[in-house]
Every structure is written in C-alpha cells, then in structure tokens.
Write a protein that holds these residues in place. Structure first.
Motif, PDB file in Angstrom:
ATOM      1  N   ILE A  22       0.844  -1.191   0.000  1.00  0.00           N
ATOM      2  CA  ILE A  22       0.000   0.000   0.000  1.00  0.00           C
ATOM      3  C   ILE A  22       0.881   1.243   0.000  1.00  0.00           C
ATOM      4  O   ILE A  22       2.081   1.157   0.237  1.00  0.00           O
ATOM      5  CB  ILE A  22      -0.954   0.017   1.223  1.00  0.00           C
ATOM      6  N   ARG A  23       0.265   2.367  -0.224  1.00  0.00           N
ATOM      7  CA  ARG A  23       1.008   3.630  -0.164  1.00  0.00           C
ATOM      8  C   ARG A  23       1.156   4.038   1.284  1.00  0.00           C
ATOM      9  O   ARG A  23       0.222   3.939   2.076  1.00  0.00           O
ATOM     10  CB  ARG A  23       0.287   4.714  -0.950  1.00  0.00           C
ATOM     11  N   SER A  36       4.059   2.398  -3.839  1.00  0.00           N
ATOM     12  CA  SER A  36       3.442   1.595  -2.778  1.00  0.00           C
ATOM     13  C   SER A  36       4.545   0.856  -2.021  1.00  0.00           C
ATOM     14  O   SER A  36       4.821  -0.320  -2.267  1.00  0.00           O
ATOM     15  CB  SER A  36       2.456   0.596  -3.382  1.00  0.00           C
ATOM     16  N   GLN A  77       5.767   0.817   7.590  1.00  0.00           N
ATOM     17  CA  GLN A  77       6.011   1.893   6.634  1.00  0.00           C
ATOM     18  C   GLN A  77       7.176   2.772   7.061  1.00  0.00           C
ATOM     19  O   GLN A  77       7.277   3.923   6.659  1.00  0.00           O
ATOM     20  CB  GLN A  77       4.742   2.735   6.465  1.00  0.00           C
ATOM     21  N   GLN A  82      10.327  -1.295  -0.196  1.00  0.00           N
ATOM     22  CA  GLN A  82       9.320  -2.307   0.084  1.00  0.00           C
ATOM     23  C   GLN A  82       9.933  -3.521   0.776  1.00  0.00           C
ATOM     24  O   GLN A  82       9.331  -4.099   1.686  1.00  0.00           O
ATOM     25  CB  GLN A  82       8.686  -2.720  -1.240  1.00  0.00           C
TER      26      GLN A  82
END
Length: 140
Positions: A22-23, A36, A77, A82
């Motif tokens: 996800i962002r 993302s 995050q 990633q």
C-alpha cells in the motif's frame, strides 16, 4: 518452505501470511504519493499451523494488532523500500509470536521485611500527628 522459524519445531509457511503493498502515510513528498512501499501483513491465527496453546495465548493477549476474529494485522512503513518494510513486518510478527512462546514464570509471593513494616507504621503515625495538629486550637 518455512518462511519464519519461531521455536524448535514451530515455523510459519509463506502461504499463511498475506502481504499487501500500500502507499505509505505521512511526509515523503512525491515518493510517498506514487510508490506503494508500505506493507500490510495479515496473519490468520485460526488457519495457521501454530500450536493450539500459542493460538489461545495470542487471543488472550491484549494487543490492538490482533482483531477479535483472530487476525494479526501489522502495517510497516518506516522505510522507503518495500523489501525493508516487508522484513520489518516479519520481524514484528515474529516478536509478537515469540512473546507467547515461553510461559510466564510463576509468581513467588513475598512478605514485606520487618524494617519496611516499621517504616510504614512510623509514616502513618507521623501523618496522623500532622493531621491532628490541623484541628481547632482549644484554650483549655
């Protein structure tokens, strides 16, 4: 192939963990808005291959990452890449699962020491005297 080894004889397969990219939220400018890089990890305790004792202990644990349906949700995050966020989410899942691996040590009841009992009583007497001095002054 096991993805995460937790204890001798206990491991989680890769197909038991669902990753969603996800962002990320917060500051980061254009990179955050278009890439993302954040990872949403979902792990269903009921459908997992964990021992029943671990599942029950995790469900009893007061942790906001565990839903009432028994699904562990971790959002990572902290990093820009990633891969690092994925590794961070796995580490946090492993730490959560390892927290119930060993049963807590039984509490040994202890008694206050003689000195601490005497100090407590002396404090109570001193406090009572202070409160008694706050009363009305009698001129007898």
């Amino acid at each position: 192939m096991p993805l995460l080894h937790l204890a001798p004889g206990v491991a989680i397969d890769e197909d038991e963990i669902v990753f969603t990219m996800i962002r990320a939220q917060g500051a980061g400018g254009q990179n955050v808005n278009k890439v993302s890089s954040a990872v949403h990890l979902r792990f269903d305790l009921g459908a997992s291959s964990l021992p029943e004792a671990w599942k029950e202990a995790l469900m009893q644990k007061a942790d906001r990452r565990i839903s009432s349906a028994g699904v562990v949700v971790i959002k990572a995050q902290a990093y820009r890449s990633q891969e690092k966020n994925r590794a961070d989410a796995l580490e946090r899942l492993a730490a959560l699962l390892a927290s119930v691996a060993e049963p807590p040590k039984p509490r040994k009841p202890t008694r206050p020491t003689k000195g601490s009992q005497q100090r407590r009583l002396q404090r109570k007497v001193r406090h009572g005297e202070i409160k008694r001095m706050r009363g009305r002054v009698n001129e007898d």
